[in-house]
Design a protein around this motif. Structure first.
Motif, PDB file in Angstrom:
ATOM      1  N   LYS A  23      33.316  43.132  42.975  1.00 40.30           N
ATOM      2  CA  LYS A  23      34.236  43.620  41.950  1.00 40.30           C
ATOM      3  C   LYS A  23      35.629  43.751  42.557  1.00 40.30           C
ATOM      4  O   LYS A  23      35.778  44.129  43.721  1.00 40.30           O
ATOM      5  CB  LYS A  23      33.795  44.988  41.429  1.00 40.30           C
ATOM      6  CG  LYS A  23      32.499  44.955  40.672  1.00 40.30           C
ATOM      7  CD  LYS A  23      32.717  44.388  39.303  1.00 40.30           C
ATOM      8  CE  LYS A  23      31.437  44.545  38.486  1.00 40.30           C
ATOM      9  NZ  LYS A  23      31.519  43.821  37.253  1.00 40.30           N
ATOM     10  N   ALA A  54      39.965  44.666  41.318  1.00 45.54           N
ATOM     11  CA  ALA A  54      40.984  44.958  40.313  1.00 45.54           C
ATOM     12  C   ALA A  54      41.928  43.760  40.276  1.00 45.54           C
ATOM     13  O   ALA A  54      42.538  43.415  41.281  1.00 45.54           O
ATOM     14  CB  ALA A  54      41.741  46.231  40.670  1.00 45.54           C
ATOM     15  N   TYR A  74      44.849  41.226  37.900  1.00 49.21           N
ATOM     16  CA  TYR A  74      45.798  41.125  36.785  1.00 49.21           C
ATOM     17  C   TYR A  74      46.221  39.674  36.673  1.00 49.21           C
ATOM     18  O   TYR A  74      46.436  39.001  37.666  1.00 49.21           O
ATOM     19  CB  TYR A  74      46.992  42.070  36.971  1.00 49.21           C
ATOM     20  CG  TYR A  74      47.894  41.759  38.134  1.00 49.21           C
ATOM     21  CD1 TYR A  74      49.226  41.419  37.929  1.00 49.21           C
ATOM     22  CD2 TYR A  74      47.436  41.806  39.451  1.00 49.21           C
ATOM     23  CE1 TYR A  74      50.071  41.135  38.994  1.00 49.21           C
ATOM     24  CE2 TYR A  74      48.273  41.525  40.515  1.00 49.21           C
ATOM     25  CZ  TYR A  74      49.582  41.189  40.284  1.00 49.21           C
ATOM     26  OH  TYR A  74      50.418  40.894  41.332  1.00 49.21           O
ATOM     27  N   ARG A  75      46.255  39.163  35.455  1.00 52.38           N
ATOM     28  CA  ARG A  75      46.576  37.755  35.231  1.00 52.38           C
ATOM     29  C   ARG A  75      47.939  37.574  34.568  1.00 52.38           C
ATOM     30  O   ARG A  75      48.352  36.461  34.277  1.00 52.38           O
ATOM     31  CB  ARG A  75      45.471  37.115  34.408  1.00 52.38           C
ATOM     32  CG  ARG A  75      44.182  36.992  35.221  1.00 52.38           C
ATOM     33  CD  ARG A  75      43.064  36.322  34.462  1.00 52.38           C
ATOM     34  NE  ARG A  75      41.911  36.056  35.315  1.00 52.38           N
ATOM     35  CZ  ARG A  75      41.062  36.978  35.743  1.00 52.38           C
ATOM     36  NH1 ARG A  75      41.236  38.239  35.426  1.00 52.38           N
ATOM     37  NH2 ARG A  75      40.028  36.651  36.502  1.00 52.38           N
ATOM     38  N   ASP A 107      47.683  48.635  31.816  1.00 52.18           N
ATOM     39  CA  ASP A 107      46.612  48.092  30.985  1.00 52.18           C
ATOM     40  C   ASP A 107      46.340  46.601  31.225  1.00 52.18           C
ATOM     41  O   ASP A 107      45.365  46.063  30.713  1.00 52.18           O
ATOM     42  CB  ASP A 107      46.865  48.360  29.499  1.00 52.18           C
ATOM     43  CG  ASP A 107      48.125  47.717  28.987  1.00 52.18           C
ATOM     44  OD1 ASP A 107      49.149  47.783  29.675  1.00 52.18           O
ATOM     45  OD2 ASP A 107      48.086  47.142  27.878  1.00 52.18           O
ATOM     46  N   VAL A 159      45.572  45.493  34.149  1.00 47.68           N
ATOM     47  CA  VAL A 159      44.626  45.479  35.273  1.00 47.68           C
ATOM     48  C   VAL A 159      43.196  45.568  34.738  1.00 47.68           C
ATOM     49  O   VAL A 159      42.886  46.426  33.912  1.00 47.68           O
ATOM     50  CB  VAL A 159      44.901  46.641  36.247  1.00 47.68           C
ATOM     51  CG1 VAL A 159      43.902  46.622  37.397  1.00 47.68           C
ATOM     52  CG2 VAL A 159      46.324  46.577  36.771  1.00 47.68           C
ATOM     53  N   LEU A 160      42.346  44.668  35.194  1.00 48.77           N
ATOM     54  CA  LEU A 160      40.954  44.622  34.777  1.00 48.77           C
ATOM     55  C   LEU A 160      40.046  44.665  35.993  1.00 48.77           C
ATOM     56  O   LEU A 160      40.404  44.177  37.065  1.00 48.77           O
ATOM     57  CB  LEU A 160      40.669  43.316  34.017  1.00 48.77           C
ATOM     58  CG  LEU A 160      41.574  42.966  32.853  1.00 48.77           C
ATOM     59  CD1 LEU A 160      41.346  41.530  32.430  1.00 48.77           C
ATOM     60  CD2 LEU A 160      41.289  43.904  31.701  1.00 48.77           C
ATOM     61  N   LEU A 161      38.856  45.202  35.819  1.00 43.15           N
ATOM     62  CA  LEU A 161      37.837  45.137  36.858  1.00 43.15           C
ATOM     63  C   LEU A 161      37.042  43.868  36.595  1.00 43.15           C
ATOM     64  O   LEU A 161      36.484  43.690  35.514  1.00 43.15           O
ATOM     65  CB  LEU A 161      36.943  46.370  36.805  1.00 43.15           C
ATOM     66  CG  LEU A 161      36.051  46.591  38.000  1.00 43.15           C
ATOM     67  CD1 LEU A 161      36.867  46.714  39.282  1.00 43.15           C
ATOM     68  CD2 LEU A 161      35.222  47.843  37.805  1.00 43.15           C
ATOM     69  N   ASP A 162      37.011  42.950  37.581  1.00 45.85           N
ATOM     70  CA  ASP A 162      36.437  41.626  37.372  1.00 45.85           C
ATOM     71  C   ASP A 162      35.572  41.226  38.561  1.00 45.85           C
ATOM     72  O   ASP A 162      35.790  41.683  39.680  1.00 45.85           O
ATOM     73  CB  ASP A 162      37.578  40.621  37.181  1.00 45.85           C
ATOM     74  CG  ASP A 162      37.117  39.286  36.649  1.00 45.85           C
ATOM     75  OD1 ASP A 162      36.049  39.210  36.026  1.00 45.85           O
ATOM     76  OD2 ASP A 162      37.849  38.294  36.866  1.00 45.85           O
TER      77      ASP A 162
END
Length: 103
Positions: free
Chosen positions: A2, A4, A6-7, A13, A15-18
């Protein structure tokens, strides 16, 4: 693993956990399992592109012009290595040109 990510640049907002592929260490490198980390000023500046006025062009080239060059937060080492290389190159050009750096 996992991470953090950002694209696009913007507020928290983006920032995603991917899930990301687990990195493979190269010769002379070491893979470290991280349980927790911080969000640094470098992460904030990379995500928002909120940098001092004199660094706007350099940061756009380093961080990405339209989208982030490195989407995983906490990966500021490549940024500082690039900034250091660019700064050293500029300094070398100034010295070769005979600039008085003590002025």
């Amino acid at each position: 693993m996992k991470a953090a990510v950002y694209r696009r640049f913007g507020s928290p907002d983006v920032v995603l956990l991917d899930d990301q592929p687990k990195p493979t260490p190269r010769r002379g490198e070491l893979l470290v399992r991280v349980q927790a980390t911080t969000v640094s000023a470098a992460d904030y500046r990379a995500r928002t592109k909120h940098v001092p006025q004199g660094l706007k062009l350099l940061s756009s080239v380093t961080l990405g012009i339209i989208t982030p060059r490195t989407p995983v937060l906490g990966m500021d080492a490549p940024f500082y290595a690039t900034v250091g290389f660019v700064a050293a190159t500029i300094l070398a050009v100034l010295l070769v040109a005979g600039a008085d750096l003590h002025a």
